[in-house]
Motif scaffolding. Structure first.
Motif, PDB file in Angstrom:
ATOM      1  N   VAL A   1       3.694  -3.018   0.497  1.00 34.97           N
ATOM      2  CA  VAL A   1       4.737  -2.701  -0.030  1.00 34.97           C
ATOM      3  C   VAL A   1       6.101  -3.532   0.571  1.00 34.97           C
ATOM      4  CG1 VAL A   1       4.308  -0.211  -0.226  1.00 34.97           C
ATOM      5  CG2 VAL A   1       5.483  -1.186   2.000  1.00 34.97           C
ATOM      6  N   ASN A   2       7.122  -3.729  -0.259  1.00 35.09           N
ATOM      7  CA  ASN A   2       8.111  -4.848   0.439  1.00 35.09           C
ATOM      8  C   ASN A   2       9.064  -3.975   1.214  1.00 35.09           C
ATOM      9  OD1 ASN A   2       9.767  -3.638  -1.428  1.00 35.09           O
ATOM     10  ND2 ASN A   2       9.451  -5.132  -3.053  1.00 35.09           N
ATOM     11  N   ASP A   3      10.132  -4.836   1.518  1.00 36.95           N
ATOM     12  CA  ASP A   3      10.957  -4.033   2.643  1.00 36.95           C
ATOM     13  C   ASP A   3      11.720  -2.972   1.814  1.00 36.95           C
ATOM     14  OD1 ASP A   3      10.089  -5.643   4.657  1.00 36.95           O
ATOM     15  OD2 ASP A   3      11.952  -6.885   4.969  1.00 36.95           O
ATOM     16  N   GLU A   4      12.328  -3.472   0.728  1.00 37.90           N
ATOM     17  CA  GLU A   4      13.095  -2.486  -0.098  1.00 37.90           C
ATOM     18  C   GLU A   4      12.057  -0.973  -0.228  1.00 37.90           C
ATOM     19  OE1 GLU A   4      13.877  -3.502  -4.285  1.00 37.90           O
ATOM     20  OE2 GLU A   4      15.181  -1.576  -4.585  1.00 37.90           O
ATOM     21  N   LEU A   5      10.851  -1.239  -0.467  1.00 37.55           N
ATOM     22  CA  LEU A   5      10.150   0.073  -0.788  1.00 37.55           C
ATOM     23  C   LEU A   5       9.907   0.747   0.655  1.00 37.55           C
ATOM     24  CD1 LEU A   5       6.844   0.663  -2.878  1.00 37.55           C
ATOM     25  CD2 LEU A   5       7.287   1.765  -0.782  1.00 37.55           C
ATOM     26  N   LEU A   6       9.739  -0.081   1.708  1.00 35.64           N
ATOM     27  CA  LEU A   6       9.542   0.225   3.102  1.00 35.64           C
ATOM     28  C   LEU A   6      10.767   1.276   3.478  1.00 35.64           C
ATOM     29  CD1 LEU A   6       7.871   0.891   5.700  1.00 35.64           C
ATOM     30  CD2 LEU A   6       8.853  -1.413   6.435  1.00 35.64           C
ATOM     31  N   LEU A   7      12.007   0.731   3.023  1.00 34.83           N
ATOM     32  CA  LEU A   7      13.282   1.472   3.290  1.00 34.83           C
ATOM     33  C   LEU A   7      13.476   2.693   2.982  1.00 34.83           C
ATOM     34  CD1 LEU A   7      15.822  -1.386   3.623  1.00 34.83           C
ATOM     35  CD2 LEU A   7      15.514   0.154   5.449  1.00 34.83           C
ATOM     36  N   GLU A   8      13.160   2.688   1.371  1.00 30.62           N
ATOM     37  CA  GLU A   8      13.122   3.872   0.532  1.00 30.62           C
ATOM     38  C   GLU A   8      12.406   4.973   1.332  1.00 30.62           C
ATOM     39  OE1 GLU A   8      15.276   4.943  -1.569  1.00 30.62           O
ATOM     40  OE2 GLU A   8      15.876   3.136  -2.066  1.00 30.62           O
ATOM     41  N   GLY A   9      11.064   4.519   1.646  1.00 29.66           N
ATOM     42  CA  GLY A   9      10.063   5.509   2.012  1.00 29.66           C
ATOM     43  C   GLY A   9      10.362   6.077   3.560  1.00 29.66           C
ATOM     44  N   LEU A  10      11.090   5.183   4.492  1.00 26.65           N
ATOM     45  CA  LEU A  10      11.238   5.684   5.645  1.00 26.65           C
ATOM     46  C   LEU A  10      12.518   6.741   5.494  1.00 26.65           C
ATOM     47  CD1 LEU A  10      11.611   2.237   7.379  1.00 26.65           C
ATOM     48  CD2 LEU A  10      10.085   4.157   7.920  1.00 26.65           C
ATOM     49  N   LYS A  11      13.388   6.308   4.578  1.00 31.19           N
ATOM     50  CA  LYS A  11      14.511   7.276   4.276  1.00 31.19           C
ATOM     51  C   LYS A  11      13.972   8.826   3.935  1.00 31.19           C
ATOM     52  CE  LYS A  11      16.961   5.054   1.619  1.00 31.19           C
ATOM     53  NZ  LYS A  11      18.248   4.721   0.583  1.00 31.19           N
ATOM     54  N   ARG A  12      13.106   8.790   2.982  1.00 29.95           N
ATOM     55  CA  ARG A  12      12.356   9.920   2.565  1.00 29.95           C
ATOM     56  C   ARG A  12      11.434  10.576   3.598  1.00 29.95           C
ATOM     57  NH1 ARG A  12      13.545  13.836  -0.159  1.00 29.95           N
ATOM     58  NH2 ARG A  12      11.933  14.553  -1.800  1.00 29.95           N
ATOM     59  N   CYS A  13      10.751   9.993   4.479  1.00 25.42           N
ATOM     60  CA  CYS A  13      10.142  10.364   5.509  1.00 25.42           C
ATOM     61  C   CYS A  13      11.026  11.280   6.456  1.00 25.42           C
ATOM     62  CB  CYS A  13       9.372   9.319   6.180  1.00 25.42           C
ATOM     63  SG  CYS A  13       7.894   8.701   5.448  1.00 25.42           S
ATOM     64  N   LYS A  14      12.066  10.535   6.544  1.00 25.98           N
ATOM     65  CA  LYS A  14      13.007  11.064   7.442  1.00 25.98           C
ATOM     66  C   LYS A  14      13.553  12.472   7.221  1.00 25.98           C
ATOM     67  CE  LYS A  14      17.651  10.485   9.683  1.00 25.98           C
ATOM     68  NZ  LYS A  14      18.434   9.554  10.685  1.00 25.98           N
ATOM     69  N   SER A  15      13.975  12.465   5.761  1.00 25.07           N
ATOM     70  CA  SER A  15      14.486  13.844   5.200  1.00 25.07           C
ATOM     71  C   SER A  15      13.622  14.911   5.029  1.00 25.07           C
ATOM     72  CB  SER A  15      15.092  13.440   3.695  1.00 25.07           C
ATOM     73  OG  SER A  15      14.161  13.279   2.840  1.00 25.07           O
ATOM     74  N   LEU A  16      12.379  14.382   5.145  1.00 29.91           N
ATOM     75  CA  LEU A  16      11.058  15.686   5.084  1.00 29.91           C
ATOM     76  C   LEU A  16      10.510  15.866   6.548  1.00 29.91           C
ATOM     77  CD1 LEU A  16       9.272  14.070   1.898  1.00 29.91           C
ATOM     78  CD2 LEU A  16      10.783  16.017   1.840  1.00 29.91           C
ATOM     79  N   GLY A  17      11.043  15.116   7.280  1.00 27.73           N
ATOM     80  CA  GLY A  17      10.630  15.546   8.708  1.00 27.73           C
ATOM     81  C   GLY A  17       8.936  14.801   8.709  1.00 27.73           C
ATOM     82  N   ALA A  18       8.675  13.848   8.032  1.00 26.73           N
ATOM     83  CA  ALA A  18       7.405  13.435   7.986  1.00 26.73           C
ATOM     84  C   ALA A  18       7.222  11.986   8.864  1.00 26.73           C
ATOM     85  CB  ALA A  18       6.976  13.093   6.362  1.00 26.73           C
ATOM     86  N   LEU A  19       6.219  11.688   9.431  1.00 33.43           N
ATOM     87  CA  LEU A  19       6.141  10.457  10.139  1.00 33.43           C
ATOM     88  C   LEU A  19       5.707   9.317   9.293  1.00 33.43           C
ATOM     89  CD1 LEU A  19       6.012   9.312  12.979  1.00 33.43           C
ATOM     90  CD2 LEU A  19       3.890  10.229  13.362  1.00 33.43           C
ATOM     91  N   ALA A  20       6.583   8.525   9.634  1.00 30.07           N
ATOM     92  CA  ALA A  20       6.112   7.061   8.638  1.00 30.07           C
ATOM     93  C   ALA A  20       5.340   6.406   9.760  1.00 30.07           C
ATOM     94  CB  ALA A  20       7.266   6.171   8.499  1.00 30.07           C
ATOM     95  N   MET A  21       4.316   5.835   8.935  1.00 29.75           N
ATOM     96  CA  MET A  21       3.119   5.258   9.714  1.00 29.75           C
ATOM     97  C   MET A  21       2.908   3.651   9.203  1.00 29.75           C
ATOM     98  SD  MET A  21       0.355   8.091   9.760  1.00 29.75           S
ATOM     99  CE  MET A  21      -0.830   7.539  11.240  1.00 29.75           C
ATOM    100  N   VAL A  22       2.783   2.578   9.844  1.00 27.68           N
ATOM    101  CA  VAL A  22       2.710   1.307   9.184  1.00 27.68           C
ATOM    102  C   VAL A  22       1.469   0.479   9.737  1.00 27.68           C
ATOM    103  CG1 VAL A  22       5.057   0.713   8.688  1.00 27.68           C
ATOM    104  CG2 VAL A  22       4.238   0.378  10.987  1.00 27.68           C
ATOM    105  N   HIS A  23       0.730  -0.148   8.734  1.00 26.77           N
ATOM    106  CA  HIS A  23      -0.033  -1.160   8.913  1.00 26.77           C
ATOM    107  C   HIS A  23       0.686  -2.511   8.973  1.00 26.77           C
ATOM    108  CE1 HIS A  23      -3.949  -3.542   8.129  1.00 26.77           C
ATOM    109  NE2 HIS A  23      -3.044  -4.348   8.144  1.00 26.77           N
ATOM    110  N   ALA A  24       1.052  -3.095  10.030  1.00 28.06           N
ATOM    111  CA  ALA A  24       1.936  -4.219  10.496  1.00 28.06           C
ATOM    112  C   ALA A  24       1.283  -5.541  10.546  1.00 28.06           C
ATOM    113  CB  ALA A  24       2.773  -3.962  11.641  1.00 28.06           C
ATOM    114  N   GLU A  25       1.063  -6.003   9.335  1.00 23.44           N
ATOM    115  CA  GLU A  25       0.797  -7.484   9.227  1.00 23.44           C
ATOM    116  C   GLU A  25       1.746  -8.042   8.054  1.00 23.44           C
ATOM    117  OE1 GLU A  25      -3.532  -9.062   9.905  1.00 23.44           O
ATOM    118  OE2 GLU A  25      -3.526  -7.070   8.640  1.00 23.44           O
ATOM    119  N   ASN A  26       1.854  -9.136   7.968  1.00 19.49           N
ATOM    120  CA  ASN A  26       2.822  -9.810   7.220  1.00 19.49           C
ATOM    121  C   ASN A  26       1.859 -10.389   5.875  1.00 19.49           C
ATOM    122  OD1 ASN A  26       4.346 -11.766   5.335  1.00 19.49           O
ATOM    123  ND2 ASN A  26       6.122 -11.759   6.699  1.00 19.49           N
TER     124      ASN A  26
END
Ligand code: URP
Ligand code: ZN
Ligand code: ZN
Ligand code: ZN
Length: 510
Positions: A184-209
Motif C-alpha cells: 500500500v502507498n502512504d495515502e492508503l496507509l493514512l486512510e487505513g490508520l484513521k479507520r483503525c483509530k475510529s474502530l479501536g483496531a490496532l494497525a500493524m505494518v510490514h515495514a520495508e520500502n
C-alpha cells in the motif's frame, strides 16, 4: 492409534478421533512453580471442563481427577504466537502447514494459540474471511485472526467495521513491501490508520520500502546475483529502518497505536526505541528467526539449505540478533512471534535461477517457546516471569483477550504448559511436527523442555506424544479498544485545544 492421513504422511503423531476425549476433563497439576507475568509461586492448578478453577498450594481433589506432578518444573500459560501464516497462498503455491499440521506442531512446542493473517480475496475482506474460516475448520487449538488491507474504498471501510463489530477481528495489517501484490502507498496507509483509530483496531505494518526493494532486486539481477543471498542484499536494513520510521510518524500524526511486525534489524528497532521514548504507543514484535539466526546460511553452497532461510524482511548479519535480544530484555520490544510460513524444498526450488521466485518464509511455530527460553532465560537475559510476558501475556493484552488467555488464574482458559528447566531439547527436520522437510534451526540443542501441553483443558502433548483432535480448536473473538487505546481521546482533545487557532479567523466580505 487409528490410521489416518496424518499418520500415513509419516509425521509421527496420533490423531484422536473426533468426539473421543483424550483424557479426563478434570486435571490437577501438583507442586509446580506457577508463573504469571507479574508473579510466581509454588501452587497446584485445578482444571475442570477447559477452565482453570483454582490456583492454590495443597489442593485436595477426588480420585476421578488426573494428577500431573510438576514438582521442580514451571507451570506457565501456553504460548500465544501473534504472527503465523498457515495454508497461505504465495507465488502460485500454498504454504505446507495448514491449520491442523501447523497447530499440531505448535502444541508439541508449547504454543496453544496463534493469530493468523487473513488475506482478502480480490480485495474483499468478507470473501477473505470466508476462505480462512474454511481453512480453520480443522483446527486443533484456539486461534484468532488479523486482517490484511490491500486497498481502501467505501466497501473496505464498511467491511473493516463489520470485521471489528461482528467478526471478532481487532487488528489490520498493512504491507509497505511486496510491490504490485500487497503493498500500500502512504495515502492508503493514512486512510487505513484513521479507520483503525475510529474502530479501536490496532494497525500493524510490514515495514520495508517496497519501491526501493523492487529497485534493489533489479540491481542484484543485473549484477548476476541470482542466489538466495541476492534476496538479503536487495533489501538491506536501511529500507526496513526507513519504512519503520515512516509508519511510526504517520501513526503518530493520526495519533493511533502501531504494531510493527517482524522487527529484524537494529535500524528498525532503534526507530521503535526513539518513538517509545517520546511516549508514542508503538509495539515492536521480533520473531524467533531474527533473534536466533544470522544471514550466513543464505550463502550456503547448497541451494536447499540457503533457500530455506529466505524470508522478508531478511535475516540480518550477525549483531542484529543480539541487539534485538537486548531490546526484548529492556522492553523496547514487547513480544515474540514467529512468522511461521513454511514451503518445502521443492517449492523453494522454484527460485533456483532467481531469488525473487523463492517463496518467502521460515518455520518457528514449534520452536519458539524452546528457543526463547534457551536464548533469553537460560542465558540469564530475562526472568521467568518476563518469559511468560513476551511469549504469552503481552500478546493477550495487546489483542484484548487477557486474562482469558495469557494467565494462570481462576477463570482463565486452561491453556497450560509444563516446562522442565533441567531437561533438554533438540531440533531437526526428522523429528519436528511441521509438514515441511527442512528446519532453519536444524541441529540446535538447548536447555529447557516443554514436557506437557494442555489446550482447552485437554492434555495434548505428553511423553513426546501428540494427541490432537481436528475441529477441537475454537475461534477466539477479540474485542476492539485494547489498553493501547486508553487515553487516546484525551490526547486528541488536548491537541485540539493546544492549536489555539480560531475557526475561520478571516472571512471574505463579498
Ligand atoms: O517472509 C515472510 N515473512 N513471509 C510471510 C509474509 C510476511 O511478510 O509476513
Ligand atoms: Zn496413529
Ligand atoms: Zn510481513
Ligand atoms: Zn508474516
Amino acid at each position: 492409534s487409528q490410521s489416518n492421513q496424518f499418520c500415513e504422511a509419516g509425521i509421527g503423531y496420533d490423531e484422536v478421533g473426533c468426539g473421543i476425549s483424550s483424557s479426563s476433563t478434570k486435571l490437577l497439576i501438583k507442586g509446580g512453580t506457577v508463573v504469571n507475568a507479574h508473579h510466581q509461586e509454588i501452587a497446584d492448578v485445578y482444571v475442570k471442563d477447559g477452565i482453570i478453577v483454582a490456583v492454590k498450594p495443597n489442593l485436595r481433589v477426588g480420585d476421578d481427577v488426573k494428577v500431573i506432578d510438576a514438582t521442580g518444573k514451571f507451570v506457565m500459560p501456553g504460548g500465544i504466537d501473534p504472527h503465523t501464516h498457515l495454508a497461505v497462498e504465495a507465488l502460485n503455491t500454498e504454504s505446507v502447514d495448514d491449520f491442523f499440521s501447523g497447530q499440531a506442531a505448535a502444541l508439541a512446542g508449547g504454543t496453544t494459540m496463534h493469530i493468523d493473517f487473513v488475506i482478502p480475496v480480490n480485495g474483499s475482506l468478507i470473501a477473505g474471511l470466508k476462505a480462512y474460516e474454511k481453512k480453520a475448520k480443522k483446527s486443533c487449538m484456539d486461534y484468532g485472526f488479523h486482517m490484511v488491507i490491500t486497498k481502501f474504498d467505501d466497501i473496505v471501510s464498511r467491511d473493516m467495521e463489520i470485521m471489528v463489530k461482528e467478526k471478532g477481528i481487532n487488528s489490520f495489517k498493512f504491507f509497505l513491501a511486496y510491490k504490485g501484490v500487497l503493498m500500500v502507498n502512504d495515502e492508503l496507509l493514512l486512510e487505513g490508520l484513521k479507520r483503525c483509530k475510529s474502530l479501536g483496531a490496532l494497525a500493524m505494518v510490514h515495514a520495508e520500502n517496497g519501491d526501493a526493494v523492487f529497485e534493489g532486486q533489479k540491481r542484484m539481477i543485473q549484477l548476476g546475483i541470482t542466489g538466495p543471498e541476492g534476496h538479503a542484499l536487495s533489501r538491506p536494513p536501511l529500507l526496513e529502518g526507513e519504512a519503520t520510521a515512516r509508519a511510526i510518524r504517520l501513526a503518530g500524526f493520526v495519533n493511533t497505536p502501531l504494531y510493527v511486525v517482524h522487527v529484524m534489524s537494529i535500524d528498525a528497532m532503534e526507530e521503535i526505541a526513539k518513538a517509545r521514548k517520546s511516549g508514542q504507543r508503538v509495539v515492536g514484535e521480533p520473531v524467533v528467526s531474527g533473534l536466533a539466526l544470522d544471514d550466513s546460511g543464505l550463502w550456503d553452497s547448497d541451494f536447499t539449505t540457503a533457500s530455506k532461510y529466505v524470508m522478508s524482511p531478511p535475516i540480518r548479519a550477525s549483531g542484529h540478533g543480539k541487539a534485538l535480544q537486548d531490546a526484548l530484555s529492556n522492553g523496547v520490544l514487547q513480544l515474540v512471534g514467529t512468522d511461521h510460513c513454511v514451503f518445502n524444498s521443492t517449492q523453494k526450488a522454484s527460485g533456483i535461477d532467481d531469488f525473487r521466485k523463492i517463496p518467502n518464509g521460515v518455520n518457528g511455530i514449534e520452536e519458539r517457546m524452546h528457543l526463547v527460553w534457551d536464548l533469553m532465560v537460560e542465558s540469564g537475559q530475562i526472568s521467568v516471569t518476563d518469559y511468560v510476558r513476551v511469549t504469552s501475556t503481552e500478546c493477550a493484552r495487546i489483542f484484548n483477550i487477557y486474562p482469558r488467555k495469557g494467565a494462570i488464574i481462576a477463570g482463565s482458559d486452561a491453556d497450560i504448559i509444563i516446562l522442565n528447566p533441567n531437561s533438554t531439547f533438540e531440533i531437526n527436520a526428522r523429528s519436528h511436527h511441521s509438514r515441511t522437510d527442512t528446519n532453519v534451526y536444524e541441529g540446535r540443542r538447548g536447555k529447557g523442555k516443554v514436557e506437557v501441553t494442555i489446550a482447552g483443558g485437554r492434555v495434548v502433548w505428553e511423553n513426546n506424544e501428540l494427541k490432537v483432535v481436528p475441529g477441537s480448536g475454537k475461534y477466539i473473538e477479540m474485542a476492539p479498544f485494547s489498553y493501547l487505546f486508553s487515553g487516546i481521546d484525551r490526547a486528541d482533545a488536548s491537541y485540539l485545544s493546544s492549536l489555539n487557532a480560531p475557526v475561520k479567523r478571516f472571512k471574505s466580505t463579498t
